[in-house]
Design an enzyme around this catalytic site. Structure first.
Site, PDB file in Angstrom:
ATOM      1  N   ASP A   1       1.425 -25.271  36.329  1.00  0.00           N
ATOM      2  CA  ASP A   1       2.502 -24.545  37.035  1.00  0.00           C
ATOM      3  C   ASP A   1       3.106 -25.451  38.094  1.00  0.00           C
ATOM      4  OD1 ASP A   1       2.321 -22.153  35.716  1.00  0.00           O
ATOM      5  OD2 ASP A   1       0.963 -21.232  37.155  1.00  0.00           O
TER       6      ASP A   1
ATOM      7  N   ARG B   1      -4.943   9.415   2.454  1.00  0.00           N
ATOM      8  CA  ARG B   1      -5.917   9.545   3.536  1.00  0.00           C
ATOM      9  C   ARG B   1      -5.970  10.979   4.058  1.00  0.00           C
ATOM     10  NH1 ARG B   1      -8.483   5.483   3.316  1.00  0.00           N
ATOM     11  NH2 ARG B   1      -7.189   3.815   4.142  1.00  0.00           N
TER      12      ARG B   1
ATOM     13  N   LYS C   1      -5.388 -16.188  37.141  1.00  0.00           N
ATOM     14  CA  LYS C   1      -5.353 -17.626  37.473  1.00  0.00           C
ATOM     15  C   LYS C   1      -6.420 -18.045  38.477  1.00  0.00           C
ATOM     16  CE  LYS C   1      -0.631 -18.299  36.192  1.00  0.00           C
ATOM     17  NZ  LYS C   1       0.710 -18.712  36.438  1.00  0.00           N
TER      18      LYS C   1
ATOM     19  N   HIS D   1     -13.128   4.236   9.002  1.00  0.00           N
ATOM     20  CA  HIS D   1     -12.206   4.220  10.147  1.00  0.00           C
ATOM     21  C   HIS D   1     -12.867   4.842  11.369  1.00  0.00           C
ATOM     22  CE1 HIS D   1      -9.620   4.252   6.575  1.00  0.00           C
ATOM     23  NE2 HIS D   1      -8.841   3.457   7.284  1.00  0.00           N
TER      24      HIS D   1
ATOM     25  N   THR E   1      -2.503 -16.525  32.617  1.00  0.00           N
ATOM     26  CA  THR E   1      -1.404 -15.943  33.387  1.00  0.00           C
ATOM     27  C   THR E   1      -1.907 -14.780  34.230  1.00  0.00           C
ATOM     28  OG1 THR E   1       0.864 -15.124  33.241  1.00  0.00           O
ATOM     29  CG2 THR E   1      -0.581 -14.509  31.435  1.00  0.00           C
TER      30      THR E   1
ATOM     31  N   LYS F   1     -13.614  -2.312   3.565  1.00  0.00           N
ATOM     32  CA  LYS F   1     -12.581  -2.241   4.607  1.00  0.00           C
ATOM     33  C   LYS F   1     -13.108  -1.468   5.815  1.00  0.00           C
ATOM     34  CE  LYS F   1      -8.123  -0.320   5.749  1.00  0.00           C
ATOM     35  NZ  LYS F   1      -7.095   0.623   5.316  1.00  0.00           N
TER      36      LYS F   1
ATOM     37  N   GLU G   1       0.847  -1.192   0.000  1.00  0.00           N
ATOM     38  CA  GLU G   1       0.000   0.000   0.000  1.00  0.00           C
ATOM     39  C   GLU G   1       0.885   1.246   0.000  1.00  0.00           C
ATOM     40  OE1 GLU G   1      -3.747   1.489   2.616  1.00  0.00           O
ATOM     41  OE2 GLU G   1      -1.830   1.455   3.657  1.00  0.00           O
TER      42      GLU G   1
ATOM     43  N   GLN H   1       1.290 -28.431  29.037  1.00  0.00           N
ATOM     44  CA  GLN H   1       0.121 -27.791  28.395  1.00  0.00           C
ATOM     45  C   GLN H   1      -0.050 -28.317  26.974  1.00  0.00           C
ATOM     46  OE1 GLN H   1       1.209 -23.579  28.893  1.00  0.00           O
ATOM     47  NE2 GLN H   1      -0.504 -23.359  30.320  1.00  0.00           N
TER      48      GLN H   1
ATOM     49  N   GLN I   1      -0.394  -2.586  14.643  1.00  0.00           N
ATOM     50  CA  GLN I   1       0.130  -3.404  13.544  1.00  0.00           C
ATOM     51  C   GLN I   1       1.319  -4.237  14.013  1.00  0.00           C
ATOM     52  OE1 GLN I   1       1.317  -1.211   9.999  1.00  0.00           O
ATOM     53  NE2 GLN I   1      -0.824  -1.072   9.356  1.00  0.00           N
TER      54      GLN I   1
ATOM     55  N   SER J   1       4.253 -11.950  27.135  1.00  0.00           N
ATOM     56  CA  SER J   1       4.246 -13.411  27.203  1.00  0.00           C
ATOM     57  C   SER J   1       5.005 -13.960  26.012  1.00  0.00           C
ATOM     58  CB  SER J   1       2.825 -13.946  27.185  1.00  0.00           C
ATOM     59  OG  SER J   1       2.877 -15.349  27.089  1.00  0.00           O
TER      60      SER J   1
END
Ligand code: NAP
Length: 484
Positions: free
Chosen positions: A321, A55, A284, A113, A280, A138, A28, A461, A204, A236
């Site tokens: 854990d 824009r 918990k 937007h 987390t 969009k 773009e 896990q 983004q 994380s």
């Protein structure tokens, strides 16, 4: 399809355009941000399809001139570049859209937007755009809660059922999942930045992250959705580990970050979509009332870090854990008969206290909020207190289960660390070791890192979600690369 916007000013635009073509399926050109540039040279370098847009300020762009002049800029760019798409805003006069469209090979993206919120009536907005002659609808709106993404998914699913190309996503850090999961819900494309710091809109991710970590361009309706539920502020590393593991074993699943404030609303909204969750800080304990079943150990501990969707669609909570923490600790030291101090009384502390008591360690619980320390200590018939008590007692093993250390702070003074004792930190950093682990090593303590706990509990896990043995080497390597 991954679209990378080019935003560099003037001369920089050409080099950025070249780089963007390597990272993107479609590029773009943000003419409002680029300003004056050599379109001829860009046209010469063009190898991939191009979207042109200019824009106006009122739509979050940088263009301040008249609409007439703006449409002229777009028309010139379309002609010079042979642009495949032009992106104009909803409300652009039909006459203008039609004449711009006439020159584009693939047509007009008509966009809406909202940089403040995700409107409730997103479907109505979608219908308005669809009726305005758009080849691609969009909608880019700001997420103020993780559940706003559900509205974007609803619109994408509606567009897919009508066989209409649509790009619908939420902006901001709470909206990143809608950018990643676009293909799962039938979206036409997603936007990603060329590099960190080059974002054309908030939230983004980089194109490299989209492809390399999340395989966003490979997802499908069948892709199983998993993720880590944490506070919006908590980092994380688990998506790196799990996505690498799914890829290695050819499992059609994706692991994302769910930044969640209200865990009840999250579970209610995402229940039909998710296949498994890691949980987390700080959810918990608070997630428990929203689950359908609890494994016996998780119930005894009073904290859940893993949620598995059962065959009947019910959500069952587990705690890995415990296994991760105890296995990491027992690799370094014996626990039976030892004096063990746990600093903290939250979810991680509950799991470690359960494990230490079961293993025959002699517990003391220290916590900022004395009531919570007392409650936990009562459960195991052990002593408790504030951190000030640490200097007055003898211990063999000290375990930090507070969240202190994530910002480089020390959870206990270095004068309280004693040579020959074992110091374990549940906290882990994105890069390197925590200060507690570093200081403890310097003092001659045996150390157990939170990173090791993270890996060991993740292996369990993975087995619970997939029924397969986790590819440990791949996961460790992915975690190391996430640090780089
Ligand atoms: P949690 O349930 O929110 O508990 C947080 C604990 O930290 C509470 O005891 C709290 O004390 C204490 N705390 C927070 N801020 C403090 C401060 N400024 N001063 C003193 N104490 C403070 O969190 P959790 O789930 O137990 O997790 C704790 C940490 O362990 C997190 O950093 C988490 O990432 C880490 N963890 C890592 C792994 C791993 O795999 N490595 C596994 C589990 C947990 P109050 O009760 O007074 O609020």
């Amino acid at each position: 399809m991954i679209c990378v916007p080019v935003t560099g000013k003037g001369e920089a635009a050409l080099e950025e355009f070249r780089q963007a073509q390597k990272a993107a399926d479609i590029v773009e050109l943000r003419l409002d941000l680029i300003g004056q540039c050599d379109l001829k040279r860009i046209a010469h370098a063009k190898k991939k399809p191009v979207i042109v847009t200019c824009r106006p300020k009122s739509q979050g762009g940088n263009y301040l001139g008249s609409d007439k002049h703006r449409f002229g800029i777009l028309m010139d760019a379309i002609e010079f570049l042979g642009a495949e798409f032009v992106d104009v805003e909803l409300g652009t006069p039909r006459k203008v859209t039609k004449s711009l469209l006439g020159c584009c090979a693939k047509g007009a993206i008509i966009s809406y937007h909202d940089f403040k919120k995700t409107p409730k009536d997103l479907l109505r907005i979608y219908r308005r755009i669809a009726a305005s002659g758009a080849n691609v609808v969009k909608i880019a709106v700001m997420a103020n809660s993780i559940n706003d993404n559900l509205k974007a998914f609803e619109v994408l699913s509606a567009a897919e059922s009508e066989d209409r190309k649509a790009v619908v996503f939420c902006m901001g850090p709470l909206g990143s999942i809608s950018r990643i999961l676009y293909r799962k819900f039938g979206g036409f494309m997603t936007y990603a930045s060329l590099a960190q710091g080059k974002e054309a809109a908030p939230g983004q991710l980089t194109a490299a992250e989209m492809r390399g970590v999340y395989r966003a361009d490979r997802l499908s309706a069948e892709t199983k959705l998993l993720g880590v539920v944490g506070s919006p502020e908590k980092h994380s590393s688990s998506p790196y580990m799990f996505n690498a593991a799914y890829k290695a074993l050819n499992i059609n699943a994706v692991h994302v970050k769910f930044p969640v404030k209200d865990v009840g609303s999250f579970v209610k909204g995402f229940r039909p979509l998710v296949y498994g969750l890691a949980v987390t800080i700080p959810h918990k304990e608070t997630i428990i009332p929203f689950l359908d079943e609890l494994d016996g150990t998780a119930r005894a501990i009073g904290a859940v870090n893993t949620v598995v969707k059962l065959g009947n669609g019910r959500l069952k909570g587990y705690n890995t854990d415990l296994i991760g923490g105890m296995n990491a600790l027992k690799k370094k030291t014996m626990v039976r008969g030892r004096e063990v101090v746990i600093h903290g009384a939250g979810g991680a502390a509950r799991a470690m206290a359960y494990g230490i008591a079961k293993e025959g360690g002699k517990l003391t619980i220290l916590n900022r909020t004395l009531g919570k320390a007392e409650e936990l200590a009562k459960k195991y018939g052990c002593s408790h207190g504030g951190l000030d008590k640490l200097g007055k007692i003898k211990y063999d093993i000290l375990i930090n289960c507070t969240s202190l250390g994530m910002k480089g702070e020390l959870p206990v003074g270095t004068n309280l660390l004693r040579q020959g004792t074992t110091v374990m930190d549940l906290v882990y950093l994105k890069r390197g070791e925590t200060r507690l682990v570093e200081e403890a090593e310097a003092k001659g303590c045996i150390t157990v890192s939170g990173r090791e706990v993270l890996v060991l509990q993740a292996l369990d896990q993975f087995r619970m979600w997939t029924g397969k043995k986790a590819p440990e080497k791949v996961m460790r390597e992915a975690l190391k690369n996430a640090d780089a």
